[in-house]
Scaffold this active site. Structure first.
Site, PDB file in Angstrom:
ATOM      1  N   ASN A  36     -25.790   5.461 -31.586  1.00  0.00           N
ATOM      2  CA  ASN A  36     -26.041   4.856 -30.274  1.00  0.00           C
ATOM      3  C   ASN A  36     -25.204   3.585 -30.144  1.00  0.00           C
ATOM      4  OD1 ASN A  36     -27.684   2.486 -31.192  1.00  0.00           O
ATOM      5  ND2 ASN A  36     -28.976   4.139 -31.969  1.00  0.00           N
TER       6      ASN A  36
ATOM      7  N   ASP B  50     -41.534   6.956 -37.205  1.00  0.00           N
ATOM      8  CA  ASP B  50     -41.496   5.714 -36.431  1.00  0.00           C
ATOM      9  C   ASP B  50     -41.762   4.539 -37.382  1.00  0.00           C
ATOM     10  OD1 ASP B  50     -42.085   3.467 -34.768  1.00  0.00           O
ATOM     11  OD2 ASP B  50     -42.305   4.869 -33.092  1.00  0.00           O
TER      12      ASP B  50
ATOM     13  N   PHE C 156     -39.074  -3.932 -30.490  1.00  0.00           N
ATOM     14  CA  PHE C 156     -38.169  -4.046 -29.347  1.00  0.00           C
ATOM     15  C   PHE C 156     -38.324  -2.803 -28.485  1.00  0.00           C
ATOM     16  CE2 PHE C 156     -35.050  -7.559 -29.483  1.00  0.00           C
ATOM     17  CZ  PHE C 156     -35.632  -8.259 -30.519  1.00  0.00           C
TER      18      PHE C 156
ATOM     19  N   LYS D  13     -45.693   0.869 -24.792  1.00  0.00           N
ATOM     20  CA  LYS D  13     -45.101   1.034 -26.133  1.00  0.00           C
ATOM     21  C   LYS D  13     -45.788   0.112 -27.147  1.00  0.00           C
ATOM     22  CE  LYS D  13     -40.774   2.307 -26.029  1.00  0.00           C
ATOM     23  NZ  LYS D  13     -39.322   2.223 -25.793  1.00  0.00           N
TER      24      LYS D  13
HETATM   25  N1  CTP Z   1     -38.409   2.239 -33.771  1.00  0.00           N
HETATM   26  C1  CTP Z   1     -38.686   2.485 -35.107  1.00  0.00           C
HETATM   27  N2  CTP Z   1     -38.537   3.728 -35.597  1.00  0.00           N
HETATM   28  C2  CTP Z   1     -38.155   4.763 -34.806  1.00  0.00           C
HETATM   29  C3  CTP Z   1     -37.880   4.513 -33.441  1.00  0.00           C
HETATM   30  C4  CTP Z   1     -38.010   3.232 -32.967  1.00  0.00           C
HETATM   31  O1  CTP Z   1     -39.037   1.563 -35.828  1.00  0.00           O
HETATM   32  N3  CTP Z   1     -38.032   5.959 -35.341  1.00  0.00           N
HETATM   33  C5  CTP Z   1     -38.618   0.881 -33.256  1.00  0.00           C
HETATM   34  C6  CTP Z   1     -37.396   0.156 -32.814  1.00  0.00           C
HETATM   35  O2  CTP Z   1     -36.817  -0.597 -33.863  1.00  0.00           O
HETATM   36  C7  CTP Z   1     -37.938  -0.750 -31.723  1.00  0.00           C
HETATM   37  C8  CTP Z   1     -39.083   0.057 -31.132  1.00  0.00           C
HETATM   38  O3  CTP Z   1     -39.424   1.007 -32.133  1.00  0.00           O
HETATM   39  O4  CTP Z   1     -38.504  -1.925 -32.249  1.00  0.00           O
HETATM   40  C9  CTP Z   1     -38.802   0.751 -29.834  1.00  0.00           C
HETATM   41  O5  CTP Z   1     -37.831   1.712 -29.930  1.00  0.00           O
HETATM   42  P1  CTP Z   1     -37.428   2.655 -28.704  1.00  0.00           P
HETATM   43  O6  CTP Z   1     -36.390   3.578 -29.213  1.00  0.00           O
HETATM   44  O7  CTP Z   1     -37.085   1.812 -27.525  1.00  0.00           O
HETATM   45  O8  CTP Z   1     -38.785   3.371 -28.409  1.00  0.00           O
HETATM   46  P2  CTP Z   1     -39.165   4.868 -28.568  1.00  0.00           P
HETATM   47  O9  CTP Z   1     -40.259   4.950 -29.538  1.00  0.00           O
HETATM   48  O10 CTP Z   1     -37.943   5.639 -28.885  1.00  0.00           O
HETATM   49  O11 CTP Z   1     -39.713   5.245 -27.152  1.00  0.00           O
HETATM   50  P3  CTP Z   1     -38.938   5.968 -25.967  1.00  0.00           P
HETATM   51  O12 CTP Z   1     -37.995   6.938 -26.573  1.00  0.00           O
HETATM   52  O13 CTP Z   1     -40.026   6.551 -25.175  1.00  0.00           O
HETATM   53  O14 CTP Z   1     -38.222   4.866 -25.225  1.00  0.00           O
END
Ligand code: CTP
Length: 397
Positions: free
Chosen positions: A208, A305, A323, A337
């Site tokens: 990304n 996650d 974040f 979230k």
């Molecule tokens: N994050 C994490 N592990 C993952 C995905 C995300 O720790 N596998 C953490 C990121 O570091 C950030 C937060 O979760 O602090 C939000 O990530 P984001 O990608 O914006 O949220 P998603 O869970 O992916 O939700 P969505 O896809 O619905 O936006």
């Protein structure tokens, strides 16, 4: 508080030198003693008299001043302090320090000292980005010199960019941290940063646009407040800051393991843009183009996650900050979230391409906590980082 600490303050010749006066005031207020040394150019920008008056001590300027040598030689001057601080560190002073030149009192004490040195660079943006200055910076950092700033912003010369002297309050905080103080002294903070790369085969991956800039700035700001920082970073384009424990990972799965190994921590700041999915049918060899025209079909599995795991796991940091990178309904999505992931705060930002935030130098964030949503004005990422670090320090106090 810096009661009893002795600072040798070297004032270089730049338009920002006047801010050294404010720094002297802050240092004196916190109980430190300040001995000013001016370069010849420094004395053109700030009067020796005002420095001495604020410091309540005589200033030093000339290497060959016999009175100076009789009262206190330059070697003694360089070692009597607990810390040497250079404000502003001009391109010329940095070049002298990096090459070990000693042709005036300031450069001689910097070469002769056995104490730590902290510099606050300030110069025109082109001078800052010049490969020679960047080379000198890398050399100085390699030598263990502490660096605070420079900031981004409008310059006295009318140009815009990196090169402004860090604010006196920020330099003061870096001095406190260097002397073992700071509001986060004794605290351990885990920071994740950058993107993750999820392999498709040995040569291709899904990634990304995260540059890792915000995460790196947060780690630096926490370090400047005295924290011990474990910095778990994916393959970012922005280099990790000095003075933090860097753990480099590539995939989300590796990041999850590194985060677990980095606990316990007093706080965790999960700024990484972790890939939500990995390719579950990864090719063990490079996937070849199929001449019959069939396209490869990737299958995905969900990544763990990491943020939710830290928020609900044990040992849980006292403060867990996530974040949220959103492109629509930022506050609404980020509020949901926060509850879904179980963290204390969410730093939400709008990463729609039009904002220029992802991969850019500025950020406009909303801080979401159990107190509601607090909108911060758009500002450079290092300022967002400092504000967040201060909030974290207040929460852990
Ligand atoms: N994050 C994490 N592990 C993952 C995905 C995300 O720790 N596998 C953490 C990121 O570091 C950030 C937060 O979760 O602090 C939000 O990530 P984001 O990608 O914006 O949220 P998603 O869970 O992916 O939700 P969505 O896809 O619905 O936006």
């Amino acid at each position: 508080m810096l009661a009893g600490k002795r600072i040798l303050l070297i004032v270089g010749g730049g338009i920002a030198a006047y801010k050294a006066l404010e720094l002297v005031r802050l240092l004196k207020k916190s109980g430190a003693s300040v001995t000013p040394v001016l370069t010849k150019a420094g004395a053109e920008f700030v009067t020796p008299l005002s420095l001495s008056a604020l410091a309540g001590e005589r200033h030093y300027q000339d290497l060959f001043d016999l009175t100076d040598e009789a009262e206190m030689g330059h070697i003694q001057l360089s070692r009597a302090a607990d810390l040497l601080v250079v404000v502003p560190a001009t391109a010329d002073l940095m070049a002298k320090m990096a090459t070990g030149r000693a042709d005036d009192l300031a450069s001689t004490v910097l070469l002769a000292t056995d104490k730590r040195v902290l510099i606050a660079p300030a110069m025109n943006v082109r001078m800052w980005h010049h490969p020679a200055t960047q080379r000198n910076l890398a050399t100085l950092q390699g030598d263990g010199v502490l660096v605070v700033g420079p900031d981004q912003g409008e310059m006295a010369c009318g140009e815009f960019g990196a090169g402004r002297l860090a604010e006196p309050g920020v330099i003061f905080a870096a001095i406190e941290a260097a002397l073992g103080g700071g509001p986060l002294a004794g605290k351990h903070v885990l920071v994740t940063s950058g993107p993750t790369h999820e392999p498709i085969d040995p040569v291709r991956y899904i990634a990304n646009r995260s540059s890792g800039a915000q995460g790196a700035a947060i780690a630096a700001a926490l370090r400047d407040l005295g924290a011990r920082v474990t910095f778990v970073t994916g393959p970012a384009t922005v280099p990790p800051p000095q003075g933090v424990d860097v753990v480099r990972v590539e995939t989300a799965a590796q990041m999850a393991l590194a985060v677990k190994a980095g606990l316990p921590a007093d706080a965790a700041v999960m700024a990484a843009a972790v890939a939500d999915w990995r390719v579950s049918n990864q090719g063990a060899q490079k996937i070849k183009k199929d001449t019959s025209g069939r396209l490869p079909a990737l299958k995905f599995a969900e990544n763990e996650d990491i943020l939710a795991g830290v928020s609900r796991g044990s040992p849980r940091p006292r403060l867990v900050v996530g974040f949220a990178a959103e492109t629509t309904n930022v506050v609404e999505h980020a509020t949901a979230k926060r509850l879904r992931k179980g963290c204390d705060w969410i730093v939400a930002n709008d990463v729609s391409p039009a904002t220029g935030i992802m991969g850019g130098t500025e950020n406009a964030v909303v801080l979401i906590s159990d107190q509601g949503a607090e909108t911060w004005p758009r500002m450079p990422k290092d300022q967002v980082a400092r504000r967040l670090a201060e909030r974290i320090a207040a929460a852990l106090a």
